[in-house]
Design an enzyme around this catalytic site. Structure first.
Site, PDB file in Angstrom:
ATOM      1  NE  ARG A   1      -0.583 -51.361  26.741  1.00  0.00           N
ATOM      2  CZ  ARG A   1      -1.756 -51.071  27.261  1.00  0.00           C
ATOM      3  NH1 ARG A   1      -1.972 -51.172  28.571  1.00  0.00           N
ATOM      4  NH2 ARG A   1      -2.770 -50.686  26.532  1.00  0.00           N
ATOM      5  N   GLY A   2       0.082 -47.735  26.654  1.00  0.00           N
ATOM      6  CA  GLY A   2      -1.149 -46.983  26.913  1.00  0.00           C
ATOM      7  C   GLY A   2      -0.773 -45.510  27.021  1.00  0.00           C
ATOM      8  CB  ALA A   3      -2.173 -42.541  25.312  1.00  0.00           C
TER       9      ALA A   3
ATOM     10  NE  ARG B   1       4.494 -47.581  21.465  1.00  0.00           N
ATOM     11  CZ  ARG B   1       3.372 -48.253  21.770  1.00  0.00           C
ATOM     12  NH1 ARG B   1       3.011 -48.422  23.024  1.00  0.00           N
ATOM     13  NH2 ARG B   1       2.620 -48.767  20.808  1.00  0.00           N
TER      14      ARG B   1
ATOM     15  CD  GLN C   1      -1.871 -54.298  23.194  1.00  0.00           C
ATOM     16  OE1 GLN C   1      -2.347 -55.152  22.446  1.00  0.00           O
ATOM     17  NE2 GLN C   1      -1.004 -53.398  22.764  1.00  0.00           N
TER      18      GLN C   1
ATOM     19  CG  ASP D   1      -2.822 -44.516  21.597  1.00  0.00           C
ATOM     20  OD1 ASP D   1      -3.749 -45.309  21.340  1.00  0.00           O
ATOM     21  OD2 ASP D   1      -1.916 -44.759  22.415  1.00  0.00           O
TER      22      ASP D   1
ATOM     23  CG  ASN E   1      -7.745 -46.691  20.680  1.00  0.00           C
ATOM     24  OD1 ASN E   1      -6.892 -46.451  21.542  1.00  0.00           O
ATOM     25  ND2 ASN E   1      -8.624 -47.660  20.839  1.00  0.00           N
ATOM     26  CE  LYS E   2      -2.604 -51.175  20.224  1.00  0.00           C
ATOM     27  NZ  LYS E   2      -1.206 -50.951  19.719  1.00  0.00           N
TER      28      LYS E   2
HETATM   29  O1  MRU Z   1       0.254 -50.046  21.811  1.00  0.00           O
HETATM   30  P1  MRU Z   1      -0.413 -49.691  23.092  1.00  0.00           P
HETATM   31  O2  MRU Z   1      -0.729 -50.857  23.957  1.00  0.00           O
HETATM   32  O3  MRU Z   1       0.327 -48.590  23.826  1.00  0.00           O
HETATM   33  O4  MRU Z   1      -1.798 -49.070  22.646  1.00  0.00           O
HETATM   34  C1  MRU Z   1      -2.681 -48.595  23.628  1.00  0.00           C
HETATM   35  C2  MRU Z   1      -3.976 -48.144  23.100  1.00  0.00           C
HETATM   36  O5  MRU Z   1      -4.218 -48.114  21.908  1.00  0.00           O
HETATM   37  C3  MRU Z   1      -4.985 -47.635  24.102  1.00  0.00           C
HETATM   38  O6  MRU Z   1      -6.285 -47.893  23.668  1.00  0.00           O
HETATM   39  C4  MRU Z   1      -4.801 -46.118  24.256  1.00  0.00           C
HETATM   40  O7  MRU Z   1      -3.470 -45.811  24.556  1.00  0.00           O
HETATM   41  C5  MRU Z   1      -5.666 -45.555  25.278  1.00  0.00           C
HETATM   42  S1  MRU Z   1      -5.111 -45.988  26.892  1.00  0.00           S
HETATM   43  C6  MRU Z   1      -6.032 -45.220  28.052  1.00  0.00           C
END
Ligand code: MRU
Length: 353
Positions: A56-58, A99, A204, A245, A255-256
Site C-alpha cells: 500500500r502507499g501510492a 484501487r 499504518q 495519493d 491523502n489518508k
Molecule cells: O491506504 P494506504 O495505506 O494505501 O494509504 C496510504 C497513504 O495515504 C499515504 O499517505 C500515501 O499513499 C502517500 S505514500 C508515500
C-alpha cells in the site's frame, strides 16, 4: 515465506523486490509482528495484493503494478508469442481496477503502455518491460532522496514533527516521501522526534511508521489521531509532514483519511503543513480535489479491531479511506522537481510545465 529464508535483508527499503524472476512483496498486513514475503507470478494475484493491502502507499502501488505488467507480459507472450497485446491490455485493466485513489497506479500503467506501444506483436516484451519497471522503481527512490533534501531545507530550526499514515520506505520504492524528509531532517539535526498518528482503521502509523522509524533509530511516539489537536496546542510541533495519493491541478491534496482534520487543526494552531509527493502523484487532469475519486472500503474494517468485532451487531459504519485537504491549508508541496509554497493552480502549472 519467511524473509530470512530468502537472504534478503528485512528492512522497509526492501518491501518490493524483483527476485528470481518473481515479484516479492513484504506483507504489510502482518508487520511488525512478522516479516514475510509473498511471491507473485501472475498479474491477477498482484492486483489482489494491492486490493488487499499486502502492499500500500501510492508510489508502492504504482511500482507493484509496473512489475505486474511484466508478469502479465511473460504469461501472454508465452501463450501467444505473436499476439500478446490484446490479452495484456485486459491484464492492465485488471491492475488499474485494484484501487482508485492513488494516481501513481495509473501513471505507472501509462508509462508501461508507452513502452508496449514501441514494441511489435512479434517482439518479446519481457526484457524491455522489466527494464521500465525497474526504472520506475529506481527513479522513485531517487525522487524521494531529492524530496528529503528539499523538504528538510524548509525546516528552519530543530523541532518535533507530526505525521499521519505511513509515507515511508514501505509506501514507496524506498526511503519514503514524508518519512524521506524525516530521515534527511533527522540526519541534519532538524527533527528531534516524530509523533505518529496511529491511523485508524488499518493502523499504518502504529504498525508501519513506528516500525520503520525505530529501525532507523529515529525517536517516534505514537498517538491516537484524536490527540493530534491537543499535541499541536502545546506548541512544540513545528511541522505536519504527510504524503499524498493524488494532488489536483489547484494543489488540493488527497491523502489518508484524517489528514484534512490534522491540517485544519494545524492551521488553527499556526503549525505549517508540508505535503511530500513525487510528480507522479500530481494529476493535472483534475482541476480540483472535488474530482478525486475517494476509495470507500468495507465497513467491517471500522467495525472490528484486530480481527475481533467491536461494533454492536447491526450497526453500520462509513469508511472513506482518503480525504481531500484544500490547497489553502497547505504551506508547501515538496516534489523532486522543486517546492511549491502556498500552492495554487498557477504555481502547480509552472511546476509541471
Ligand atoms: O491506504 P494506504 O495505506 O494505501 O494509504 C496510504 C497513504 O495515504 C499515504 O499517505 C500515501 O499513499 C502517500 S505514500 C508515500
Amino acid at each position: 515465506m519467511e524473509a530470512s529464508s530468502l537472504n534478503i535483508p528485512i528492512n522497509a527499503d526492501n518491501a518490493i523486490v524483483w527476485h528470481d524472476e518473481r515479484l516479492l512483496l513484504l506483507d504489510q498486513r502482518v508487520l511488525p509482528e512478522k516479516a514475510e514475503f509473498i511471491g507473485f507470478d501472475t498479474p491477477q494475484l498482484a492486483a489482489e495484493a494491492i486490493r488487499q493491502m499486502v502492499v500500500r502507499g501510492a508510489p508502492a502501488i504504482g511500482i507493484t503494478a509496473a512489475y505486474g505488467v511484466v508478469l502479465a507480459a511473460r504469461l501472454r507472450a508465452a501463450a501467444s508469442p505473436t499476439a500478446w497485446k490484446v490479452g495484456l491490455k485486459e491484464d492492465m485493466e485488471l491492475l488499474a481496477q485494484s484501487r482508485p485513489t492513488a494516481v501513481n497506479l495509473f501513471w505507472a500503467l501509462a508509462r508501461m503502455q508507452g513502452v508496449i506501444d514501441t514494441l511489435n506483436e512479434t517482439d518479446d516484451p519481457v526484457s524491455r518491460l522489466l527494464e521500465e519497471a525497474k526504472a520506475i522503481h529506481q527513479e522513485d527512490i531517487a525522487a524521494n532522496r531529492k524530496m528529503g533534501e528539499l523538504g528538510a531545507g524548509l525546516i528552519e530550526e530543530a523541532t518535533q514533527v507530526i505525521t499521519h499514515c505511513n509515507a515511508g520506505a514501505l509506501a514507496t520504492g524506498g526511503y519514503g516521501t514524508a518519512l524521506g524528509v524525516v530521515r534527511s531532517g533527522h540526519a541534519a539535526g532538524k527533527i528531534s522526534q516524530v509523533c505518529a498518528d496511529e491511523t485508524r482503521p488499518w493502523m499504518q502509523g502504529s504498525r508501519l511508521t513506528a516500525w520503520e522509524l525505530q529501525q532507523d533509530n529515529i525517536p517516534v511516539t505514537l498517538l491516537v489521531e484524536g490527540a493530534a489537536a491537543s499535541l499541536l496546542a502545546q506548541g512544540d510541533v513545528g511541522w505536519v509532514i504527510v504524503g499524498s495519493d493524488r494532488i489536483a491541478a489547484n494543489g488540493d491534496v488527497a491523502n489518508k483519511i484524517g489528514t484534512y482534520t490534522l491540517a485544519v487543526a494545524a492551521k488553527y494552531h499556526g503549525v505549517k503543513v508540508m505535503v511530500v509527493a513525487p510528480t507522479s502523484t500530481i494529476d493535472m487532469s483534475l482541476s480540483s480535489g472535488r474530482d478525486i475519486p475517494i476509495e470507500s472500503r468495507d465497513p467491517a474494517e471500522v467495525l472490528s479491531f484486530g480481527g475481533k468485532q467491536i461494533g454492536a451487531e447491526g450497526v453500520g459504519a462509513w469508511n472513506p479511506v482518503f480525504d481531500v485537504t484544500p490547497a489553502a491549508l497547505v504551506d508547501a508541496i515538496v516534489t523532486e522537481k522543486g517546492v511549491v509554497r502556498s500552492p495554487d493552480s498557477k504555481k502547480m502549472a509552472e511546476l509541471m510545465a
